[in-house]
Design a protein around this motif. Structure first.
Motif: not given
Ligand SMILES: [Zn+2]
Length: 268
Positions: A66-69, A95-98, A104-107, A111-117
């Protein structure tokens, strides 16, 4: 008919011998659903389906991407044709969050979960608009968060009617809730493993066969006796064999019932 309801013959792992792998599927007279993980691999899944008998496609943006594209609703919608039977894979990956490429590493994790949602909800909207099933991906890894429960909560809140939780890796209690809501569980190669497969094997024993699907998730997760090597759709038969053994029924019955399940879920 034998069916692998979750394959990635659209991935570059098959660039050198894709047609040979497909040929082996055709010799077995099996069906395959190739699942997209980004727009490009979704397009390739659609092309494979157009060019091959008994092949179908799913289109979507995997939660690890979701952060690649950017998920472009209209781009994905535009590639849906009559060989596309589902939207996905989509959902939550804790699992792959980081490990996401890009930023994504800086997030923050939240925020990552919110974007996945957000992207998951877009997939649901697309599946509803096109009247397609939904292929959900869940993976645990974050302490105190159950990706499968989080997926289920959204499916129920959004009143999604047709969905599979692919490559299920949760516990029996979660599996029971998923089945109770009428959704399907995708069972993959790890069920054949000799170590750390106890909970998944318990899930298979306790859940009704009419809510199970068999998958490879190839090129990943090759079942025994091919564990560690590149996986391919014909190996889904080992998953069927293991389910039969666990349930004390014949492999033919597992193959027939999971085919009926897939036909119903994906309207094949
Ligand atoms: Zn997959």
């Amino acid at each position: 008919m034998l069916i692998d309801t979750h394959a990635h013959l659209n991935f570059e792992d098959y660039n050198i011998d894709r047609e040979k792998v497909i040929k082996r599927c055709q010799i077995k007279e099996m069906a395959v659903i190739n699942v997209g993980a980004q727009l490009e691999t979704s397009m390739l899944a659609v092309r494979l389906a157009e060019n091959h008998h008994n092949m179908y496609a799913a289109v979507g943006l995997h939660p690890i991407h979701v952060f690649d594209e950017e998920f472009d609703y209209y781009d994905f919608r535009a590639i849906i044709n009559n060989k596309v039977v589902a939207v996905g894979e989509t959902g939550f990956d804790y699992y792959h969050l980081t490990f996401n490429r890009g930023c994504a590493q800086e997030l923050l994790t939240s925020e990552v979960i919110a974007e996945q949602k957000r992207v998951f909800l877009e997939h649901i909207r697309l599946a509803k608009e096109k009247d397609l099933a939904l292929i959900c991906h869940g993976r645990n890894g974050l302490e105190k968060r159950n990706a499968y429960n989080d997926i289920l909560e959204i499916l129920v809140a959004e009143k999604v009617e047709r969905a599979v939780i692919h490559c299920f890796g949760g516990d029996v209690a979660t599996a029971r809730e998923i089945v109770k809501r009428g959704y399907y569980l995708g069972i993959d190669g790890p069920v054949t493993f000799t170590k750390k497969a106890e909970e998944l094997q318990r899930v298979v024993k306790e859940m009704p066969l009419d809510h199970l699907l068999i998958e490879t998730d190839c090129p990943f997760l090759a079942p025994e006796p091919h564990r560690g090597k590149r996986n391919e759709p014909i190996y889904v038969e080992y998953v069927a064999e293991k389910i039969a053994e666990l349930k004390g029924i014949s492999k033919a019955e597992v193959i027939e019932q999971t085919w009926q399940n897939a036909k119903y879920l994906f309207r094949l």
